[in-house]
Scaffold this motif. Sequence first.
Motif, PDB file in Angstrom:
ATOM      1  N   VAL A 128       9.477  35.853  39.218  1.00  7.70           N
ATOM      2  CA  VAL A 128       9.978  36.911  39.736  1.00  7.70           C
ATOM      3  C   VAL A 128       9.803  38.188  38.877  1.00  7.70           C
ATOM      4  O   VAL A 128       9.698  38.074  37.743  1.00  7.70           O
ATOM      5  CB  VAL A 128      11.663  36.671  39.438  1.00  7.70           C
ATOM      6  N   THR A 158      20.946  42.323  37.471  1.00  8.18           N
ATOM      7  CA  THR A 158      20.663  41.842  38.694  1.00  8.18           C
ATOM      8  C   THR A 158      20.730  40.453  39.164  1.00  8.18           C
ATOM      9  O   THR A 158      20.206  39.684  38.139  1.00  8.18           O
ATOM     10  CB  THR A 158      18.988  42.290  39.265  1.00  8.18           C
ATOM     11  N   TYR A 160      19.388  37.164  41.218  1.00  8.04           N
ATOM     12  CA  TYR A 160      18.269  36.644  42.067  1.00  8.04           C
ATOM     13  C   TYR A 160      18.798  35.210  42.410  1.00  8.04           C
ATOM     14  O   TYR A 160      19.500  34.563  41.889  1.00  8.04           O
ATOM     15  CB  TYR A 160      17.227  36.608  41.384  1.00  8.04           C
ATOM     16  N   TYR A 174      11.969  34.241  45.988  1.00 10.24           N
ATOM     17  CA  TYR A 174      13.379  34.543  45.465  1.00 10.24           C
ATOM     18  C   TYR A 174      13.944  35.571  46.436  1.00 10.24           C
ATOM     19  O   TYR A 174      13.064  36.575  47.165  1.00 10.24           O
ATOM     20  CB  TYR A 174      13.198  34.912  44.188  1.00 10.24           C
ATOM     21  N   LYS A 176      16.376  38.974  46.095  1.00  7.44           N
ATOM     22  CA  LYS A 176      17.267  40.122  45.237  1.00  7.44           C
ATOM     23  C   LYS A 176      18.573  40.201  46.001  1.00  7.44           C
ATOM     24  O   LYS A 176      18.649  40.394  47.091  1.00  7.44           O
ATOM     25  CB  LYS A 176      16.618  41.140  45.014  1.00  7.44           C
TER      26      LYS A 176
END
Length: 398
Positions: A128, A158, A160, A174, A176
């Motif tokens: 990531v 954040t 993910y 991934y 977000k």
Amino acid sequence: MNPTDENEEDEYHEIMDANAINKAYNEAINAIKSLRSKMKQYQNQRNSTDPSVLSNYLKSDKAYYPSANKERNGSQRFQCRSTFKGHFGKLHRISWSFNGYLASTAQDQKLIVWSGSDSNAGNKICVVDLPDLSGMALDFSCKNGEYVACGGLDNHCTIYKINYPSSDDEKSNYTKLNVLRKHTGFISDCVLMNDDTELVTASGDGKMYLWDIENSLPTQEFNGHDGDVMCVTECNIEYYGGFGDNKVNNKFLLSASTDGTCKLWDYRLSKANNCVFTYYLHDNDVNCCSWFPDGQAFASGSEDGTVKLIDIRTHRQLNIYKTKGGALNSVQSLCFSKSGYFLCAGLDGDEYCQTWKTATTQLRYPLPHDQRVTGVKLSPGGNKIATSCWDHFVRLWA
């Protein structure tokens, strides 16, 4: 009496009422400070009388089997089984998922998800790309390894979603999902909870927030520390396999701060201040804390190079663990073995990862590194310990 005189009289009474309120407020604040000082003095006095009361008792003739607790040179040693190579910067944090994946963050602004299984240990599952100044906080402790939370100097946390491949021909990627914005200081730690529907963040602004992840909104604020909150951890008995009927304790949060204290919080309470107890433990910063496997005690690690074991039922210090270099070996991370028999600490020096026998404080063979160990984490199965180091490597020990 003319209207002007009446207005002046009303203003006079308002000023007098405001002065009385300010006076009462200041008296209450002074009373609180006085009580805090007395509590700190009482705790320090009681703990200094016998700082390792558990160890001393087990080594005394009063113990049930004292010869088993005498100091001896142990032959048990943790061996490095795997070394994960892939980062190009000093490692910040590591975190296990419940299904055996391992996540790590580093100064190269990468979050790497690794396979932690014995057969594929060290294989990269997903990489990531993190925003600048992120990676100081990390949590991957969801049941299926699907979500990971990360934060840092950008003051944001954040979330993910890791999309695992359904076949060998596909590659993982991934997504977000959410960015949680509320803190005014760096994000030092975070914990995913309640099947990844909630998240707790700790920050350099001295506050912690409990978040509703789906709506990206804070539902509770934990405010009480006088310094940066450096660590927060949930009392999750189920993670260690369940001990008796103590699962009710998994509503407790434990925080560590640069104000030298650890605080116990009950987030079932909807009060403005849901702090259950404050532990005045160290004169220096408290960098980390970790629950004992049964949830009835915890360990705190400080900048002064000491670790303390605290019983939350009696609020009593049970043991103190000292590193060889003292304040030169500040404690960065802590973890217990699954049974609680061993206590491991990531340090600034002294071979960088020290191990003690929890009950007797006896030093055991260390987990040798060449640079600072920033993270020490026990695998969900309890058969491996992962360490993250400034030398850019993640290691598995067993």
